[in-house]
Design an enzyme around this catalytic site. Structure first.
Site, PDB file in Angstrom:
ATOM      1  N   THR A  18       0.870  -1.007  -0.038  1.00 44.15           N
ATOM      2  CA  THR A  18      -0.069  -0.153  -0.184  1.00 44.15           C
ATOM      3  C   THR A  18       0.998   1.386  -0.036  1.00 44.15           C
ATOM      4  O   THR A  18       1.929   1.310   0.464  1.00 44.15           O
ATOM      5  CB  THR A  18      -0.816   0.156   1.113  1.00 44.15           C
ATOM      6  OG1 THR A  18      -0.161   0.366   2.504  1.00 44.15           O
ATOM      7  CG2 THR A  18      -1.651  -1.301   1.530  1.00 44.15           C
ATOM      8  N   SER A  23       2.789   5.924  -4.126  1.00 48.11           N
ATOM      9  CA  SER A  23       2.265   7.005  -4.896  1.00 48.11           C
ATOM     10  C   SER A  23       3.381   7.813  -5.506  1.00 48.11           C
ATOM     11  O   SER A  23       2.981   8.844  -6.160  1.00 48.11           O
ATOM     12  CB  SER A  23       1.574   7.892  -3.767  1.00 48.11           C
ATOM     13  OG  SER A  23       0.588   7.227  -3.242  1.00 48.11           O
ATOM     14  N   ILE A  64       9.328   5.157  -0.241  1.00 47.16           N
ATOM     15  CA  ILE A  64       9.693   3.721   0.123  1.00 47.16           C
ATOM     16  C   ILE A  64       8.744   2.646  -0.412  1.00 47.16           C
ATOM     17  O   ILE A  64       9.219   1.460  -0.819  1.00 47.16           O
ATOM     18  CB  ILE A  64       9.516   3.685   1.738  1.00 47.16           C
ATOM     19  CG1 ILE A  64      10.571   4.512   2.375  1.00 47.16           C
ATOM     20  CG2 ILE A  64       9.585   2.257   2.233  1.00 47.16           C
ATOM     21  CD1 ILE A  64      10.189   4.617   3.922  1.00 47.16           C
ATOM     22  N   GLY A  65       7.526   2.942  -0.755  1.00 49.17           N
ATOM     23  CA  GLY A  65       6.700   2.173  -1.260  1.00 49.17           C
ATOM     24  C   GLY A  65       7.069   1.516  -2.657  1.00 49.17           C
ATOM     25  O   GLY A  65       7.217   0.283  -3.002  1.00 49.17           O
ATOM     26  N   SER A 107       7.564   4.444  12.562  1.00 50.44           N
ATOM     27  CA  SER A 107       8.390   5.620  12.357  1.00 50.44           C
ATOM     28  C   SER A 107       9.400   5.961  13.500  1.00 50.44           C
ATOM     29  O   SER A 107       9.739   7.131  13.574  1.00 50.44           O
ATOM     30  CB  SER A 107       7.630   6.795  11.918  1.00 50.44           C
ATOM     31  OG  SER A 107       6.796   6.603  10.839  1.00 50.44           O
ATOM     32  N   TYR A 116       0.291  11.514  14.575  1.00 56.58           N
ATOM     33  CA  TYR A 116       1.063  10.812  13.695  1.00 56.58           C
ATOM     34  C   TYR A 116       1.758   9.715  14.588  1.00 56.58           C
ATOM     35  O   TYR A 116       1.734   8.565  14.392  1.00 56.58           O
ATOM     36  CB  TYR A 116       1.897  11.774  12.963  1.00 56.58           C
ATOM     37  CG  TYR A 116       3.001  10.690  11.847  1.00 56.58           C
ATOM     38  CD1 TYR A 116       2.156  10.019  10.766  1.00 56.58           C
ATOM     39  CD2 TYR A 116       4.166  10.302  12.255  1.00 56.58           C
ATOM     40  CE1 TYR A 116       3.050   9.083   9.994  1.00 56.58           C
ATOM     41  CE2 TYR A 116       5.139   9.410  11.417  1.00 56.58           C
ATOM     42  CZ  TYR A 116       4.324   8.854  10.322  1.00 56.58           C
ATOM     43  OH  TYR A 116       5.247   8.106   9.593  1.00 56.58           O
TER      44      TYR A 116
END
Length: 251
Positions: free
Chosen positions: A12, A15, A20-21, A148, A161
């Site tokens: 997921t 973008s 990282i994705g 994170s 966050y």
């Protein structure tokens, strides 16, 4: 090394090219995994090009634009990947929502926006993945969550966050115990400060001395660790948060 031939990987939050994705997709594809990725708000031409480039590794690749803040998104994503490629054996929960807040600005909407993507989507994708896996003949499954480093030091100005990412670490530990009998490992990766395009030169100069290994983290660092956790070699690792930060010094 960590060959993933024949496995379908769902990633997921893919973008943009420098994220990282995207690095995870490339690394898993290079090791033979078929790739299905989600994105939201990305340039359509980039998505098509990235999909085509991923196929050059000799694997299948599909994608779905989806807003993971939608409560029904996790179910819809798994329906889409299963219909196109079959049941995934690897789930990488990389998508995240992040805005600045701080105690003077934190409000209900900010909390809800972070909760919807960082917690609810991650949690529901993970359990729906496990429910479907339980009914399948596949012997091994992998869930890998991205965190994170919120447990290693304060994150001022990012209360929502930090809190919602912290919940992922707790969820990872408890879910790992439930899913171990199914042959599913559940781990989390904290890649530390990573240059995904958001760092300008001033930021890089400021944080570089905090890296004993003398460079800032790059997306490929996280991707290599995710690929290892997705492999057979990592079958004895579950319920862990791996802080892969290049020795980043806080304080």
């Amino acid at each position: 090394m960590y060959k993933l031939n024949g496995n379908v990987a769902l990633i997921t939050g893919v973008s943009h090219e420098n994220g990282i994705g995207a690095a995870i997709c490339k690394k898993l594809a290079s090791e033979g995994a078929d790739i299905f990725f989600t994105h939201y708000g990305s340039n359509a031409d980039w998505v098509k090009t990235f999909e085509d480039n991923t196929r050059e590794y000799g694997v299948r690749c599909g994608n779905l634009e989806v807003d993971l803040a939608d409560p029904g998104a996790p179910f819809n994503v798994l329906e889409a990947v299963t219909a196109e490629m079959g049941l995934p054996a690897i789930l990488v929960n990389n998508a995240a929502h992040s805005t600045r807040d701080g105690y003077m600005n934190l409000d209900a909407q900010t909390l809800d926006d972070h909760y919807a993507v960082n917690m609810r989507a991650t949690f529901l994708l993970s359990v729906e993945f496990a429910r479907r896996f339980r009914k399948s003949p596949m012997p091994v499954g992998r869930i890998i969550n991205l965190t994170s480093g919120q447990a290693l030091g304060p994150m001022p100005g990012e209360l929502a966050y930090a809190a919602t990412k912290g919940a992922i670490s707790a969820f990872t530990l408890s879910l790992s115990a439930e899913l171990a009998p199914l042959g599913i490992t559940v781990n989390a990766v904290n890649p530390g400060p990573t240059d995904t395009g958001w760092m300008n030169e001033e930021i890089k100069r400021e944080i570089l001395p905090k890296f004993p290994l003398a460079r800032v983290g790059i997306p490929e660092d996280a991707a290599r660790l995710v690929a290892f956790l997705a492999s057979e070699e990592a079958e004895w690792i579950t319920g862990q948060v791996l802080n892969s930060e290049g020795g980043f010094l806080r304080g």
